[in-house]
Scaffold this active site. Structure first.
Site, mmCIF file in Angstrom:
data_model
loop_
_atom_site.group_PDB
_atom_site.id
_atom_site.type_symbol
_atom_site.label_atom_id
_atom_site.label_comp_id
_atom_site.label_asym_id
_atom_site.label_seq_id
_atom_site.Cartn_x
_atom_site.Cartn_y
_atom_site.Cartn_z
ATOM 1 C CG HIS A 77 46.569 35.932 33.073
ATOM 2 N ND1 HIS A 77 45.235 35.624 33.118
ATOM 3 C CD2 HIS A 77 47.237 34.749 32.986
ATOM 4 C CE1 HIS A 77 45.089 34.296 33.052
ATOM 5 N NE2 HIS A 77 46.292 33.751 32.969
ATOM 6 C CD GLN A 79 50.522 39.832 41.259
ATOM 7 O OE1 GLN A 79 50.055 39.961 42.376
ATOM 8 N NE2 GLN A 79 51.634 39.166 41.023
ATOM 9 C CG HIS A 81 45.885 32.272 37.120
ATOM 10 N ND1 HIS A 81 44.672 32.053 36.526
ATOM 11 C CD2 HIS A 81 46.569 31.103 37.003
ATOM 12 C CE1 HIS A 81 44.623 30.822 36.055
ATOM 13 N NE2 HIS A 81 45.765 30.228 36.348
#
Length: 105
Positions: A77, A79, A81
């Site tokens: 998540h 990465q 994001h």
């Protein structure tokens, strides 16, 4: 997962989220014709992305030095994001440029 890794991952998420929010606020400011505010928000977004990259570099360096990084949904998540925020920031610059051109006409 170590506390240091968790903090780096959370740094990625928080700073990437801040960058995306600032980029969205920059677009909204440009839409209103407030290009000074748009430029300030873009600068803030860039700073947040730099901080997110520092967190990412911390994780990459640790792994390169032999520390095992536990890959969790939270890691993925973070990465995701970051990449989404980087793309959104680039797109925000283009949208703001369009608003500038429209304002000059």
């Amino acid at each position: 997962m170590s506390q240091e890794q968790l903090e780096a991952i959370m740094g990625l998420i928080v700073n990437a989220g801040n960058a995306k929010s600032d980029a969205m606020e920059a677009i909204q400011a440009a839409k209103k014709g407030d290009f000074d505010e748009a430029d300030q928000k873009l600068a803030s977004a860039e700073k947040a992305l730099v901080e997110a990259h520092h967190s990412q570099t911390q994780l990459l360096t640790a792994e390169a030095n032999g520390e095992a990084l536990t890959i969790t949904l939270l890691t993925i998540h973070s990465q995701d994001h970051l990449m989404t925020s980087m793309t959104f920031n680039d797109l925000a610059k283009e949208v703001i440029d369009i608003y500038r051109r429209l304002d000059q006409e």
